[in-house]
Motif scaffolding. Structure first.
Motif, PDB file in Angstrom:
ATOM      1  N   PRO A  43       0.827  -1.223   0.000  1.00 30.29           N
ATOM      2  CA  PRO A  43       0.000   0.000   0.000  1.00 30.29           C
ATOM      3  C   PRO A  43       0.848   1.254   0.000  1.00 30.29           C
ATOM      4  CG  PRO A  43       0.057  -0.980   2.179  1.00 30.29           C
ATOM      5  CD  PRO A  43       0.759  -1.936   1.275  1.00 30.29           C
ATOM      6  N   LYS A  44       0.258   2.326  -0.502  1.00 31.70           N
ATOM      7  CA  LYS A  44       0.898   3.623  -0.523  1.00 31.70           C
ATOM      8  C   LYS A  44       0.254   4.507   0.536  1.00 31.70           C
ATOM      9  CE  LYS A  44       1.871   3.294  -5.486  1.00 31.70           C
ATOM     10  NZ  LYS A  44       1.674   3.923  -6.817  1.00 31.70           N
ATOM     11  N   ALA A  45       1.061   5.389   1.094  1.00 30.62           N
ATOM     12  CA  ALA A  45       0.577   6.218   2.201  1.00 30.62           C
ATOM     13  C   ALA A  45      -0.443   7.255   1.751  1.00 30.62           C
ATOM     14  CB  ALA A  45       1.752   6.918   2.891  1.00 30.62           C
ATOM     15  N   ASP A  46      -0.477   7.580   0.460  1.00 29.31           N
ATOM     16  CA  ASP A  46      -1.343   8.661  -0.016  1.00 29.31           C
ATOM     17  C   ASP A  46      -2.687   8.179  -0.556  1.00 29.31           C
ATOM     18  OD1 ASP A  46      -0.300   7.340  -2.161  1.00 29.31           O
ATOM     19  OD2 ASP A  46       0.289   9.133  -3.294  1.00 29.31           O
ATOM     20  N   GLY A  47      -3.052   6.934  -0.270  1.00 32.33           N
ATOM     21  CA  GLY A  47      -4.344   6.435  -0.757  1.00 32.33           C
ATOM     22  C   GLY A  47      -4.786   5.196  -0.008  1.00 32.33           C
ATOM     23  N   ASN A  48      -6.107   4.923  -0.064  1.00 29.03           N
ATOM     24  CA  ASN A  48      -6.669   3.764   0.616  1.00 29.03           C
ATOM     25  C   ASN A  48      -6.964   2.599  -0.326  1.00 29.03           C
ATOM     26  OD1 ASN A  48      -6.705   5.096   3.143  1.00 29.03           O
ATOM     27  ND2 ASN A  48      -8.641   6.110   2.620  1.00 29.03           N
ATOM     28  N   ASP A  81       9.697  -6.753  -3.588  1.00 29.49           N
ATOM     29  CA  ASP A  81       9.239  -5.365  -3.504  1.00 29.49           C
ATOM     30  C   ASP A  81       8.953  -4.984  -2.051  1.00 29.49           C
ATOM     31  OD1 ASP A  81       9.449  -5.119  -6.222  1.00 29.49           O
ATOM     32  OD2 ASP A  81       7.325  -5.486  -6.620  1.00 29.49           O
ATOM     33  N   TYR A  82       8.344  -5.900  -1.314  1.00 28.42           N
ATOM     34  CA  TYR A  82       8.108  -5.654   0.105  1.00 28.42           C
ATOM     35  C   TYR A  82       9.434  -5.493   0.843  1.00 28.42           C
ATOM     36  CZ  TYR A  82       3.114  -6.032   1.174  1.00 28.42           C
ATOM     37  OH  TYR A  82       1.776  -5.771   1.317  1.00 28.42           O
ATOM     38  N   ARG A  83      10.383  -6.359   0.541  1.00 26.44           N
ATOM     39  CA  ARG A  83      11.687  -6.296   1.198  1.00 26.44           C
ATOM     40  C   ARG A  83      12.395  -4.976   0.876  1.00 26.44           C
ATOM     41  NH1 ARG A  83      13.977  -8.281   5.432  1.00 26.44           N
ATOM     42  NH2 ARG A  83      13.162 -10.368   4.888  1.00 26.44           N
ATOM     43  N   ALA A  84      12.290  -4.501  -0.361  1.00 22.89           N
ATOM     44  CA  ALA A  84      12.915  -3.234  -0.737  1.00 22.89           C
ATOM     45  C   ALA A  84      12.294  -2.066   0.033  1.00 22.89           C
ATOM     46  CB  ALA A  84      12.790  -3.013  -2.241  1.00 22.89           C
ATOM     47  N   LEU A  85      10.973  -2.090   0.202  1.00 30.55           N
ATOM     48  CA  LEU A  85      10.317  -1.039   0.970  1.00 30.55           C
ATOM     49  C   LEU A  85      10.758  -1.065   2.426  1.00 30.55           C
ATOM     50  CD1 LEU A  85       6.686  -1.205  -0.462  1.00 30.55           C
ATOM     51  CD2 LEU A  85       8.305   0.679  -0.704  1.00 30.55           C
ATOM     52  N   TYR A  86      10.907  -2.261   2.966  1.00 34.63           N
ATOM     53  CA  TYR A  86      11.368  -2.372   4.353  1.00 34.63           C
ATOM     54  C   TYR A  86      12.772  -1.789   4.499  1.00 34.63           C
ATOM     55  CZ  TYR A  86      13.389  -4.410   8.527  1.00 34.63           C
ATOM     56  OH  TYR A  86      14.050  -4.573   9.719  1.00 34.63           O
ATOM     57  N   THR A  87      13.669  -2.133   3.579  1.00 33.41           N
ATOM     58  CA  THR A  87      15.034  -1.622   3.637  1.00 33.41           C
ATOM     59  C   THR A  87      15.056  -0.097   3.529  1.00 33.41           C
ATOM     60  OG1 THR A  87      15.873  -3.670   2.635  1.00 33.41           O
ATOM     61  CG2 THR A  87      17.315  -1.751   2.578  1.00 33.41           C
ATOM     62  N   GLU A  88      14.226   0.450   2.636  1.00 30.82           N
ATOM     63  CA  GLU A  88      14.166   1.902   2.471  1.00 30.82           C
ATOM     64  C   GLU A  88      13.706   2.585   3.752  1.00 30.82           C
ATOM     65  OE1 GLU A  88      11.511   5.232   0.032  1.00 30.82           O
ATOM     66  OE2 GLU A  88      11.437   3.112  -0.549  1.00 30.82           O
ATOM     67  N   SER A 108       3.949   5.774   6.992  1.00 31.42           N
ATOM     68  CA  SER A 108       4.155   4.798   5.917  1.00 31.42           C
ATOM     69  C   SER A 108       4.169   3.372   6.435  1.00 31.42           C
ATOM     70  CB  SER A 108       5.482   5.092   5.201  1.00 31.42           C
ATOM     71  OG  SER A 108       5.480   6.375   4.611  1.00 31.42           O
ATOM     72  N   LEU A 109       4.642   3.182   7.662  1.00 34.38           N
ATOM     73  CA  LEU A 109       4.802   1.834   8.206  1.00 34.38           C
ATOM     74  C   LEU A 109       3.477   1.185   8.597  1.00 34.38           C
ATOM     75  CD1 LEU A 109       7.994   2.022  10.455  1.00 34.38           C
ATOM     76  CD2 LEU A 109       7.586   0.460   8.545  1.00 34.38           C
ATOM     77  N   ILE A 110       2.540   1.978   9.081  1.00 37.86           N
ATOM     78  CA  ILE A 110       1.297   1.391   9.607  1.00 37.86           C
ATOM     79  C   ILE A 110       0.550   0.574   8.544  1.00 37.86           C
ATOM     80  CG2 ILE A 110      -1.003   1.961  10.483  1.00 37.86           C
ATOM     81  CD1 ILE A 110       0.265   4.176  12.125  1.00 37.86           C
ATOM     82  N   PRO A 111       0.251   1.128   7.357  1.00 42.17           N
ATOM     83  CA  PRO A 111      -0.438   0.296   6.357  1.00 42.17           C
ATOM     84  C   PRO A 111       0.428  -0.842   5.833  1.00 42.17           C
ATOM     85  CG  PRO A 111       0.177   2.406   5.408  1.00 42.17           C
ATOM     86  CD  PRO A 111       0.449   2.509   6.862  1.00 42.17           C
ATOM     87  N   LEU A 112       1.739  -0.630   5.734  1.00 38.42           N
ATOM     88  CA  LEU A 112       2.612  -1.696   5.253  1.00 38.42           C
ATOM     89  C   LEU A 112       2.675  -2.847   6.242  1.00 38.42           C
ATOM     90  CD1 LEU A 112       5.541   0.372   3.699  1.00 38.42           C
ATOM     91  CD2 LEU A 112       4.088  -1.261   2.489  1.00 38.42           C
ATOM     92  N   ALA A 113       2.770  -2.538   7.526  1.00 37.15           N
ATOM     93  CA  ALA A 113       2.814  -3.590   8.537  1.00 37.15           C
ATOM     94  C   ALA A 113       1.515  -4.379   8.564  1.00 37.15           C
ATOM     95  CB  ALA A 113       3.109  -2.978   9.907  1.00 37.15           C
ATOM     96  N   GLY A 149       9.682  -8.061  10.274  1.00 44.77           N
ATOM     97  CA  GLY A 149      10.524  -6.879  10.147  1.00 44.77           C
ATOM     98  C   GLY A 149       9.733  -5.590  10.224  1.00 44.77           C
ATOM     99  N   PHE A 150       8.602  -5.527   9.514  1.00 48.36           N
ATOM    100  CA  PHE A 150       7.762  -4.328   9.564  1.00 48.36           C
ATOM    101  C   PHE A 150       7.208  -4.114  10.972  1.00 48.36           C
ATOM    102  CE2 PHE A 150       7.285  -4.604   4.835  1.00 48.36           C
ATOM    103  CZ  PHE A 150       7.698  -3.323   4.573  1.00 48.36           C
ATOM    104  N   GLU A 151       6.833  -5.204  11.624  1.00 47.48           N
ATOM    105  CA  GLU A 151       6.282  -5.093  12.975  1.00 47.48           C
ATOM    106  C   GLU A 151       7.315  -4.518  13.950  1.00 47.48           C
ATOM    107  OE1 GLU A 151       4.630  -8.062  16.529  1.00 47.48           O
ATOM    108  OE2 GLU A 151       4.915  -8.822  14.488  1.00 47.48           O
TER     109      GLU A 151
END
Length: 255
Positions: A43-48, A81-88, A108-113, A149-151
């Protein structure tokens, strides 16, 4: 909005478990040897809105992705892609220099987690449906690592934010205490000086009061009287000053 249709044939048992408007939540549906794996794009932070990533495993072991071949590679890239977002986000967290940066990271982390946790559960359900399939076991393990990792990163970011907010509040409290002390000192100085200034103003008037020819001792008596009045006012100001906070009082003496 109709559910997207892809170039594959789904068993009727799976189609019966799908809605007509959307592919639905992240889940694994296993019927008649077919596994339908419905996941959501990060998910992106700027949309649901959530973009669906749909995978189908055929009974012979072949994976499809939205009606195309090489679904196993697409699922691997999906997790990368998930792993790349986590690293970023981890790098951003390590470089976060202020509270605003931490707020942005947590946002950004809340929807991703949350999405990663649901993805992990869907992969676990797929693993339970397929048994000891090496590929899905690897994907499940990667999903578990990513969700964990996200958690942990979200927990660390929240803890860092709470620490910085507490430190900022303490700094503000100390600054306020310093200001209160300075104001109290000014009040004491004003309390001492105000009676003297008032007496000086009265006796400095260019009017005849009959006291002009008194002995010089009268001057000192007036001065001492004004000083005494000032000390009295200073004591009154000090007695009405706010007491020190509970945390600043010295500990009681041991008996």
């Amino acid at each position: 909005m109709k559910r997207s249709q892809y170039k594959w044939t789904l068993p009727a048992e799976i189609t019966a478990r799908l809605g007509s408007e959307s592919w639905g939540a992240q889940r694994a549906i296993f019927e008649t040897g077919h596994l339908l794996l419905v996941l959501h794009a990060p998910p992106k932070a700027d949309g649901n809105e959530r973009e669906h990533e749909v995978f189908l495993r055929l009974p012979e072991g072949k994976w499809l992705y939205k009606g195309t071949d090489r679904g196993d590679h697409a699922l691997t890239k999906y997790l990368e892609d998930y792993r790349a977002l986590y690293t970023e986000l981890e790098n951003r967290f390590e470089k976060a220099a202020n509270i605003d940066a931490l707020f942005a990271i947590i946002d950004s982390l809340i929807p991703l987690a949350r999405s990663a946790s649901n993805m992990k559960q869907a992969l676990q359900a797929a693993r339970e449906s397929l048994g000891n399939d090496a590929f899905i076991i690897d994907m499940r393990d990667r999903g578990v690592d990513i969700a964990r990792g996200f958690e942990l990163l979200l927990a660390d970011a929240r803890l860092a934010l709470e620490f910085r907010l507490a430190r900022s509040s303490e700094a503000q409290a100390r600054a306020a205490e310093v200001g209160n002390r300075a104001q109290h000192k000014l009040n004491i100085l004003a309390a001492i000086a105000f009676p003297l200034m008032s007496v000086s103003a009265v006796f400095g008037m260019n009017l005849h009061s009959g006291l002009e020819n008194l002995h010089v001792l009268a001057f000192w008596l007036v001065f001492l009287g004004g000083l005494g009045l000032g000390l009295f006012v200073k004591g009154w100001v000090s007695s009405t000053a706010p007491s020190a906070p509970e945390g600043k009082r010295p500990p009681p003496a041991k008996r």
